[in-house]
Design an enzyme around this catalytic site. Structure first.
Site, PDB file in Angstrom:
ATOM      1  CG  HIS A 110      -1.737   1.152   1.393  1.00 12.51           C
ATOM      2  ND1 HIS A 110      -3.185   0.830   1.483  1.00 12.51           N
ATOM      3  CD2 HIS A 110      -1.724   2.584   1.018  1.00 12.51           C
ATOM      4  CE1 HIS A 110      -3.832   2.134   1.234  1.00 12.51           C
ATOM      5  NE2 HIS A 110      -2.917   3.077   1.207  1.00 12.51           N
ATOM      6  CG  ASP A 168      -1.727   4.930   4.020  1.00  8.70           C
ATOM      7  OD1 ASP A 168      -1.814   5.437   2.592  1.00  8.70           O
ATOM      8  OD2 ASP A 168      -2.444   5.473   4.557  1.00  8.70           O
ATOM      9  CG  HIS A 207      -9.799   4.041   2.603  1.00  9.30           C
ATOM     10  ND1 HIS A 207      -8.628   4.838   2.937  1.00  9.30           N
ATOM     11  CD2 HIS A 207     -10.922   4.669   3.549  1.00  9.30           C
ATOM     12  CE1 HIS A 207      -9.127   5.891   3.775  1.00  9.30           C
ATOM     13  NE2 HIS A 207     -10.314   5.683   4.247  1.00  9.30           N
ATOM     14  CG  HIS A 266      -4.978   2.135   5.339  1.00 12.59           C
ATOM     15  ND1 HIS A 266      -6.529   2.093   5.479  1.00 12.59           N
ATOM     16  CD2 HIS A 266      -5.049   2.950   4.223  1.00 12.59           C
ATOM     17  CE1 HIS A 266      -7.150   2.750   4.433  1.00 12.59           C
ATOM     18  NE2 HIS A 266      -6.396   3.188   3.787  1.00 12.59           N
ATOM     19  CE  LYS A 312      -7.762   1.625  -1.457  1.00 14.49           C
ATOM     20  NZ  LYS A 312      -6.344   2.177  -0.724  1.00 14.49           N
ATOM     21  CB  ALA A 352      -5.701  12.526   5.851  1.00 19.23           C
ATOM     22  CG  HIS A 359      -0.950   6.965  -1.300  1.00 23.71           C
ATOM     23  ND1 HIS A 359      -2.025   7.182  -2.007  1.00 23.71           N
ATOM     24  CD2 HIS A 359      -1.052   6.419  -0.002  1.00 23.71           C
ATOM     25  CE1 HIS A 359      -2.862   6.675  -1.268  1.00 23.71           C
ATOM     26  NE2 HIS A 359      -2.500   6.237   0.203  1.00 23.71           N
ATOM     27  CG  ASN A 391      -5.028   8.380  -3.574  1.00 24.36           C
ATOM     28  OD1 ASN A 391      -3.886   7.914  -4.081  1.00 24.36           O
ATOM     29  ND2 ASN A 391      -5.181   8.976  -2.719  1.00 24.36           N
TER      30      ASN A 391
HETATM   31  O1  DOR Z   1      -3.797   9.333   5.291  1.00 23.24           O
HETATM   32  C1  DOR Z   1      -3.897   8.896   4.067  1.00 23.24           C
HETATM   33  N1  DOR Z   1      -3.365   9.879   3.087  1.00 23.24           N
HETATM   34  N2  DOR Z   1      -5.116   8.130   3.927  1.00 23.24           N
HETATM   35  C2  DOR Z   1      -5.418   7.790   2.597  1.00 23.24           C
HETATM   36  O2  DOR Z   1      -6.525   6.963   2.620  1.00 23.24           O
HETATM   37  C3  DOR Z   1      -5.024   8.459   1.430  1.00 23.24           C
HETATM   38  C4  DOR Z   1      -3.899   8.981   1.545  1.00 23.24           C
HETATM   39  C5  DOR Z   1      -3.301  10.030   0.821  1.00 23.24           C
HETATM   40  O3  DOR Z   1      -3.411   9.740  -0.610  1.00 23.24           O
HETATM   41  O4  DOR Z   1      -2.844  11.313   0.943  1.00 23.24           O
HETATM   42 ZN    ZN Z   2      -3.332   4.944   1.455  1.00 22.89          ZN
END
Ligand code: DOR
Ligand code: ZN
Length: 347
Positions: free
Chosen positions: A14, A248, A137, A175, A100, A264, A16, A42
């Protein structure tokens, strides 16, 4: 005291890695230690179709340091209108590793996520038929639900019905953030597996909010109580097949983290495998690190583990505080930046 440990190269199930300048800045931190990573879809706009997936994979590969053997695994962002035929094409062509689900507005860049769960049933039926993984998620976004209960309510309201409707569909609840999530995954394995981040096993909500509001503890799902943390930590370090590594890691420019409505996500890739090693070591569980980091994930995804290895050694070093990013984003702060980290990856 163990001074060195060699394990199969880990994978991040997981991650990004973003796009453009942020992608080029952050990807090398993952590629230095991990064999593969599930790259979250995303983006703006999201990776919604096989054509989007082909293009994104090419951008990730182009951002790798020369000579890197790192393999990005691309995922399809599920919407109310996702076409099962396109998903199947993407899977059969080796473009998509999984699909996802973001409930609409649950987190960063999830506005295009699912709003009507009945509409995704044909996609899930197709995925069950072709053996494609379903990444979730798992948070219920009904405003009546307390943010600390979102995971538990999602499991009851959405996930349990899905797993009954599609018993052959392999699911990853990503997560994990609560004892309820841990207990559920254990009870639903091997159909369901769960990934666990470094911060959900190291922090509780008092760390985040108890001495000033610390935006660099803010992620979704939010960090919860001490008993949740302990359940997650015991699950991760247990070696049980249904729990595996997913950082994450989610970099944001400083201005977005510190805005009135802060983003976040924490950027932990520069210290991720070292932080897990520290946690396993603190709990006397280093012997289970390889299962969690390198074996359980591939098994749940039906993929072979990596052939290469990495060696971690007990040598203290100081984590960098920030990552520079070309262009207007400028920089992202690093989780544990400035802290002394007791383990490091041997070059
Ligand atoms: O804290 C997070 N940040 N949770 C998520 O599900 C997405 C991620 C983000 O893309 O920044
Ligand atoms: Zn994530």
């Amino acid at each position: 005291m163990t001074q060195r440990i060699t394990i199969r190269k880990p994978d991040d199930w997981h991650l990004h890695v973003r796009d453009n300048e942020m992608l080029r800045a952050c990807l090398p931190f993952t590629a230095r230690a991990f064999g593969r990573a599930i790259c979250m879809p995303n983006l703006l706009p999201p990776v919604r179709t096989t054509a989007d997936g082909v293009a994104y994979r090419a951008r990730v590969l182009a951002a790798l340091p020369p000579g890197s053997t790192f393999l990005p695994l691309i995922t399809c962002y599920l919407t109310d209108d996702t076409d099962p035929d396109d998903v199947e094409r993407g899977f059969r062509d080796g473009v998509f590793t999984g699909v996802k689900l973001y409930p609409a507005n649950a987190t960063t860049n999830s506005a295009a996520g699912v709003t009507d769960y009945r509409k995704i049933e044909p996609v899930l039926a197709r995925m069950e038929k072709i053996g494609m993984r379903f990444l979730i998620h798992g948070e219920e976004v009904d405003p009546a639900i307390d943010v600390f209960d979102r995971e538990a309510v999602f499991i009851e309201r959405r996930l349990i019905p899905f797993t009954k409707m599609f018993p052959g569909l392999k699911v990853i609840l990503e997560h994990l953030s609560s004892k309820a999530g841990v207990d559920y995954v254990r009870s639903a394995a091997p159909q369901v597996g769960g990934t666990i981040t470094p911060y959900h096993i190291r922090h509780n909500r008092t760390d985040w909010l108890g001495w000033g509001n610390k935006p660099y503890f803010y992620c979704m799902p939010v960090i919860k109580t001490e008993s949740d943390r302990l359940a997650l930590r015991a699950a991760a370090t247990s070696g049980e097949a249904c729990f595996f590594l997913g950082t994450d890691s989610a970099p944001h420019p400083v201005a977005k983290k510190l805005a009135t409505t802060g983003a976040a996500g924490l950027f932990n890739a520069p210290v991720a495998i070292e932080t897990y090693a520290q946690v396993f070591d603190e709990d006397g569980k280093l012997g289970n690190l390889e299962a969690f980091a390198s074996l359980n994930g591939p098994r749940h995804y039906g993929l072979p583990p990596n052939e290469e290895t990495i060696t971690l050694e007990r040598v203290a070093w100081t984590a960098p505080e920030e990552m520079k990013v070309d262009g207007p984003d400028e920089r992202a702060l690093i989780y544990r930046g400035g802290e002394t980290i007791p383990w490091r990856v041997l070059a």
